[in-house]
Design an enzyme around this catalytic site. Structure first.
Site, PDB file in Angstrom:
ATOM      1  CB  THR A  65      60.964  15.185  33.246  1.00 25.14           C
ATOM      2  OG1 THR A  65      60.889  16.608  33.204  1.00 25.14           O
ATOM      3  CG2 THR A  65      61.931  14.720  32.186  1.00 25.14           C
ATOM      4  CB  THR A  66      56.531  17.855  35.046  1.00 26.22           C
ATOM      5  OG1 THR A  66      57.663  18.663  34.734  1.00 26.22           O
ATOM      6  CG2 THR A  66      55.885  18.346  36.308  1.00 26.22           C
ATOM      7  CG  ASP A 108      62.680  19.661  27.843  1.00 21.04           C
ATOM      8  OD1 ASP A 108      63.782  19.148  28.131  1.00 21.04           O
ATOM      9  OD2 ASP A 108      61.781  19.862  28.675  1.00 21.04           O
ATOM     10  CG  ASP A 137      63.503  20.393  32.481  1.00 25.97           C
ATOM     11  OD1 ASP A 137      62.544  19.906  31.849  1.00 25.97           O
ATOM     12  OD2 ASP A 137      64.641  19.905  32.460  1.00 25.97           O
TER      13      ASP A 137
END
Ligand SMILES: Nc1ncnc2c1ncn2[C@@H]1O[C@H](COP(=O)(O)OP(=O)(O)O)[C@@H](O)[C@H]1O
Ligand SMILES: [Mg+2]
Length: 542
Positions: A95-96, A391, A62
């Site tokens: 988020t990445t 998520d 994550d």
């Protein structure tokens, strides 16, 4: 040049970096952060093992977790960490992606800066491009309704597929959908989801597939006395943050007893007081008692005799959730407890999970209160499954609230890149260069997805561009097959909010970093000074 004596405006020894040097250092630091998470992007991305000074480890894929755990020092690197945190709080997924795009935007900007394009021009071009990118995304999006479970589950699966949870993604995606469907509230402006209604409880042991959705609240405690019922139907629940105990004096007291009968009297008085407390609870009509504090052994015995199911030392946050879910008011003493304070639930039951017992409060007054019971073999597995489920439920919430999805697997990124290049030529002028660079940066997503899977990224990009030029706008890279195909048909889809927010967060950070041409270590900054910064003093330099 100012002639004569240099004038020092910063204390001697202060660190300062200006102009190109400052920008170069910032861009390098930011790129470093992007590079650190890039290899974890997508279903073929790798996990990171983060080890802290105590030797505790976190294993995760994550983006935001990796960055939060990393001890980042450089100020520009910290801004990149903020990108993922913003993405996490606004969407909960991607988020990445957001950090990878931000890194690519800065990398592309660097080549323009080297060609002497002014950073403010780049910033302006990037802002225009971001707006255009969101318009393109919007135009390519497909509407979806809350009842279209098949589609929404696919989005949850896409989100889960990049995590170690992928083996159980079908089951977990189904649970994610049912969880959010249960808490989603219909308003005039569409559906709204309040994540406070979703309780997440982790229990190590068992299999990932044992993860389940409970329509109610889970209290990670067993009943205090074996004589109590295992299940109470039609529960009237007293919720307290007080103890059912006799308060011990706060200072040492000596009690002088001359007569042996006094001991008996003394003890029986204590007994009497506890009996009285239990009687008061019973009189309110309660058949369940849940408290944040302790319950005396004797009180446990009397409660059990009254057939009351009791649980003690419950976490404060659970007490609050219970109060909200069952409609109970939290009483701070037995004397205060009245029948109107009691909460309601269809059932309160002791359930065996693994080797432990938990209390399930189901059929609550507020049906929107649900709990996810996360299972997995080890602590690290349970933790990562929790992050993946967080998520995935956010993905479902985002699509239910916005009602729109786009194609994943780099498809929408390439769609944006291809259309952005046309747009750049229309804009012309100096911004054109920056807008073209923005297009290149978007292609970093399919490039990273391919590279992480060991697939030749150049071939993939060429084929994707060709497909898109032919109007195949939802063509992306399917990493299950390694083929370029229609992502919507393959079910590799994601909520529009993931992409929209990633574009916004990445652009904001890139622009902010590009506009900095001076890094000055301020008072009390300590180690936050720029690495290799020039010594202070403005006189004579430049
Ligand atoms: N089966 C798949 N094939 C290709 N790409 C996929 C597949 N499943 C997910 N993706 C892509 O992986 C990316 C998300 O990867 P992930 O590691 O979850 O990063 P993030 O932290 O940004 O969510 C998205 O671009 C998504 O479209
Ligand atoms: Mg993801």
């Amino acid at each position: 040049m100012m002639g004569g004596q240099p004038i020092f405006i910063l204390k001697e020894g202060s660190k300062r970096e200006t102009g190109r040097d400052a920008m170069k250092a910032n861009i390098d630091a930011a790129k470093g952060i992007a590079a650190a998470v890039r290899t974890s992007l997508g279903p073929r991305g790798m996990d990171k093992m983060l080890v802290d000074s105590l030797g505790d480890i976190v294993i995760t894929n994550d983006g935001v977790t990796i960055l939060k755990e990393m001890d980042v020092e450089h100020p520009a690197a910290k801004m990149m960490v903020e990108v993922s945190k913003t993405q996490d709080s606004m969407v909960g997924d991607g988020t990445t992606t957001a950090v990878v795009i931000a890194g690519a935007l800065l990398q592309e900007a660097e080549s323009l800066i080297n060609q002497n394009v002014h950073p403010t021009v780049i910033a302006e071009g990037y802002r225009m491009a971001a707006q255009k990118a969101k318009d393109i995304l919007e135009a390519a999006s497909t509407p979806v309704k809350i009842d279209d479970k098949a589609k929404i589950v696919k989005m949850a699966e896409t989100s889960l597929s990049s995590k170690s949870a992928t083996g159980s993604k079908v089951k977990l995606a189904d649970i994610s959908y049912e969880t959010i469907k249960a808490v989603a509230e219909k308003t005039e402006e569409g559906y709204k989801v309040d994540m406070d209604n979703v309780q997440i409880v982790k229990k190590q042991g068992g299999d990932i597939d044992d993860t389940e959705l409970i329509y109610g609240i889970i209290v990670d405690k067993e009943k205090v006395h074996p004589g109590m019922p295992d299940e109470v139907k039609n529960a009237k629940i007293a919720v307290m943050d007080a103890a059912l105990e006799i308060k011990k004096p706060e200072f040492d007291t000596n009690l002088k007893i001359d007569d042996p009968t006094m001991i008996q009297k003394f003890l029986s008085q204590e007994e009497q007081m506890l009996k009285e407390m239990v009687k008061k609870v019973k009189e309110t009509g309660a058949n369940v008692l849940i408290t944040q504090k302790g319950i005396d052994d004797l009180a446990q015995h009397y409660l059990s005799k009254e057939g009351i199911y009791a649980v003690r030392r419950v976490k404060k946050s659970d007490i609050e959730k219970l109060s909200k879910a069952t409609g109970a008011s939290i009483a701070s003493s037995v004397d205060e407890l009245s029948p109107s304070d009691l909460g309601n639930a269809a059932s309160v039951e002791q359930v065996k999970i693994g080797d432990d017992y938990m209390t399930f409060v189901t059929g609550c007054k507020n049906p929107k209160a649900v709990s996810l019971l996360i299972r997995g073999g080890t602590e690290h597995v349970v933790d990562e499954i929790e992050r993946s489920m967080v998520d995935s439920i956010h993905v479902v919430a985002a699509v239910i609230e916005d009602g729109k999805y786009v194609a994943g697997g780099g498809a929408s990124a390439v769609d944006i890149a291809v259309k952005m290049r046309d747009y750049a030529t229309q804009v012309g002028g100096r911004q054109q260069l920056a807008i073209e660079k923005f297009a290149n940066a978007m292609e970093e997503i399919p490039r990273a997805l391919a590279e992480n899977a060991g697939i030749n990224a150049i071939d993939i990009l060429i084929n994707l561009r060709t497909a898109h030029a032919k109007g195949k706008v939802s063509y992306g890279l399917n990493l299950y097959t390694g083929e370029i195909e229609d992502m919507t048909k393959a079910g590799i889809i994601e909520p529009i909010r993931v992409g929209r927010q990633a574009i916004d967060a990445a652009t904001e950070a890139a622009v902010m970093i590009l506009r900095i041409d001076d890094v000055i270590a301020t008072k009390g900054s300590g180690s936050a000074s720029p690495p290799g910064g020039a010594p202070g003093g403005m006189g004579g330099e430049d």
